[in-house]
Scaffold this motif. Structure first.
Motif, short mmCIF file in Angstrom:
data_model
loop_
_atom_site.label_atom_id
_atom_site.label_comp_id
_atom_site.label_asym_id
_atom_site.label_seq_id
_atom_site.Cartn_x
_atom_site.Cartn_y
_atom_site.Cartn_z
N LEU A 125 0.84 -1.20 0.00
CA LEU A 125 0.00 0.00 0.00
C LEU A 125 0.88 1.26 0.00
CD1 LEU A 125 -2.89 1.11 0.19
CD2 LEU A 125 -2.77 0.83 2.68
N GLU A 126 1.91 1.26 0.84
CA GLU A 126 2.82 2.41 0.87
C GLU A 126 3.62 2.51 -0.43
OE1 GLU A 126 6.48 2.30 3.21
OE2 GLU A 126 5.79 4.15 4.18
N ALA A 129 1.66 3.89 -3.43
CA ALA A 129 1.39 5.34 -3.35
C ALA A 129 2.64 6.12 -3.78
CB ALA A 129 0.98 5.71 -1.94
N VAL A 139 4.02 9.14 2.67
CA VAL A 139 2.85 8.35 3.04
C VAL A 139 2.86 8.26 4.55
CG1 VAL A 139 1.60 6.18 2.78
CG2 VAL A 139 2.97 7.06 0.87
N SER A 142 0.07 3.86 6.24
CA SER A 142 -0.49 2.76 5.45
C SER A 142 -1.03 1.76 6.46
CB SER A 142 0.59 2.12 4.58
OG SER A 142 1.08 3.06 3.65
N TYR A 171 -6.44 1.65 4.72
CA TYR A 171 -6.46 3.01 4.18
C TYR A 171 -5.05 3.55 4.00
CZ TYR A 171 -5.83 5.03 8.93
OH TYR A 171 -5.36 5.38 10.18
N SER A 172 -4.98 4.57 3.15
CA SER A 172 -3.72 5.27 2.90
C SER A 172 -3.94 6.74 3.18
CB SER A 172 -3.27 5.08 1.45
OG SER A 172 -2.09 5.83 1.19
N LEU A 174 -1.76 10.23 2.89
CA LEU A 174 -0.49 10.64 2.28
C LEU A 174 -0.48 12.14 1.96
CD1 LEU A 174 -1.45 10.99 -0.85
CD2 LEU A 174 -1.15 8.52 -0.90
N PRO A 199 -4.47 -2.91 -2.74
CA PRO A 199 -3.61 -1.79 -2.32
C PRO A 199 -3.37 -0.79 -3.44
CG PRO A 199 -2.33 -3.81 -2.58
CD PRO A 199 -3.77 -4.21 -2.68
N ALA A 203 -4.20 3.19 -3.05
CA ALA A 203 -3.08 4.13 -3.20
C ALA A 203 -3.34 5.11 -4.33
CB ALA A 203 -1.79 3.35 -3.44
#
Length: 446
Positions: A125-126, A129, A139, A142, A171-172, A174, A199, A203
């Motif tokens: 996920l990170e 993004a 970010v 994550s 969730y993200s 950022l 993900p 992202a």
């Protein structure tokens, strides 16, 4: 638990309490946070307990415990009696006489993934993004979470209800940066199937949103045509959800008092409370008193058709409960809540409404809902941001504005309802709404 319940019934009846209820609630929670490719937080916890209610001389006493120790039963029953004796309210109270009613619900799905897969999910996920665009500066969070819950309700009339559920959320959060300007955004997914979370999708949504609002400008104060994006309408619905509670109405704390079968909103507006799970994430076949739930239109084409009731408020109104009793925790008291509560979508896309509006603003975020909004009067004054619209297209992002008005008046003046129904994160109820088009919105800017 059965042995404890039977012993509790015997002790309660020996002290003159014939109507008793027991609720069991357990949950297992797992969550992780990833930051700069490292596992920053790892939380694993369990919570749970047992709540008891009983009628003592017409008053509803209650007590709870985390342990089912047979030696505690006498103390628990005595505490329940003392609690009932301290209640001043003269309102009649009830346990649901659901003799022989048994309802079971198991919403869990088999594909839950293992711990290593979930940590890898948060890492991805990170990474997704940061790879989306070089303007993604940081970010901040994550996040991945899983909750598994179990619930049982039984009473001395023979009622027996149970529910098991498990869901996953990610969730993200950022920040995008360009030429010294930084903007933040957030996106999430929610599912009962771990394999359905993506993900890359989360992202991309968060990153694209943050980039789109870079370099915002202020606009002049005035009255603007405006489209309120679905997530903003959800914020309003959630903030004003309590006005449909019969308890608030009966206490004179809702502007909806005395408005049954009257027009309270534009004919374009239909508000639905649907616990069936057909629309929205929650699925609640019974409420916290064991009453079978049902889908209902609270506002139907602008006309208020019902309040939301539990057994006590329904008796006071001389009607049947609507199945909206809610006890959020074994430590809490019985109240009233929505389930999946949403505004029915219309036929127009948000883009077509913006194109036809030509000149105006789109509000994508509001802040200060706790202090800038009065759920009784309906007045609101909220910090907001979004976009300026020129010739039916986005011109530039806007910020540092305040939108003000009255929610009840706004409901009467809605010009169009979009078809982009969107639900937020469940919190008590689960609120959803499409975008709406207003012909006039008061804005304080420069």
């Amino acid at each position: 638990m059965k042995q404890f319940w039977e012993a509790f019934l015997i002790e309660a009846r020996s002290k003159g309490i014939d109507e008793v209820e027991m609720m069991m609630q357990r949950s297992k929670n797992f969550s992780i946070n990833v930051y700069e490719s490292k596992l920053e937080k790892y939380l694993l916890s369990e919570d749970g307990g047992y709540a008891f209610r009983g009628k003592v001389n017409g008053k509803m006493g209650s007590v709870y415990t985390e342990l089912l120790n047979l030696e505690l039963i006498e103390e628990l029953v005595d505490t329940l009696i003392e609690n009932a004796q301290s209640i001043d309210s003269a309102d009649p109270v009830f346990l649901y006489p659901g003799k022989g009613i048994a309802m079971e619900s198991d919403l869990r799905k088999a594909s839950d993934g293992n711990e290593a897969e979930k940590i890898e999910f948060a890492m991805e996920l990170e990474k997704a993004a940061l790879q989306f665009d070089p303007r993604i500066h940081k970010v901040t969070n994550s996040f991945f979470a899983e909750q598994e819950s179990e619930y049982q309700l039984m009473n001395s009339h023979g009622l027996s209800c149970s529910e098991q559920d498990r869901y996953f959320m990610a969730y993200s959060y950022l920040t995008a940066e360009e030429d010294g300007d930084r903007q933040t955004a957030f996106a999430f997914q929610l599912s009962r199937d771990f394999r359905e979370l993506n993900p890359q999708t989360i992202a991309r949504e968060a990153a694209a949103e943050a980039i789109s609002i870079l370099h915002p400008k202020r606009i002049l104060s005035g009255s603007y045509e405006a489209v309120l994006e679905n997530r903003v309408v959800v914020d309003f619905l959630e903030s004003f959800g309590s006005i449909f509670s019969a308890d608030a109405v009966q206490k004179g704390l809702s502007r909806m008092k005395g408005k049954l079968n009257e027009k309270v909103a534009s004919s374009l507006i239909t508000l639905v409370d649907d616990p069936t799970g057909a629309v929205g994430f929650l699925k609640q076949p019974f409420d916290s008193e064991g009453v079978k739930t049902q889908k209902k239109k609270v506002i139907d084409q602008g006309v208020l058709t019902t309040y939301l009731h539990n057994l006590k408020t329904a008796n006071k109104a001389g009607i049947e409960s609507t199945g909206n009793a809610h006890q959020s925790s074994y430590k809490g008291s019985m109240g009233i809540s929505t389930s999946n509560f949403y505004m029915e979508p219309g036929m127009r896309s948000k883009e077509s409404m913006i194109k036809e509006m030509k000149e105006g603003i789109v509000i994508t975020e509001v802040q200060g809902l706790h202090s800038g909004l009065n759920p009784v009067s309906g007045d609101f004054s909220l910090a907001a941001s979004g976009f300026l619209i020129k010739d039916g297209e986005r011109d530039h992002a806007i910020h540092q504005i305040t939108i003000a008005g009255n929610w009840f008046q706004l409901l009467q003046e809605i010009h169009e309802v979009g078809k982009d129904l969107w639900f937020g994160i469940p919190s008590g109820g689960h609120f959803g709404a499409p975008s709406i088009w207003l012909k006039s919105l008061s804005v304080a800017g420069e």
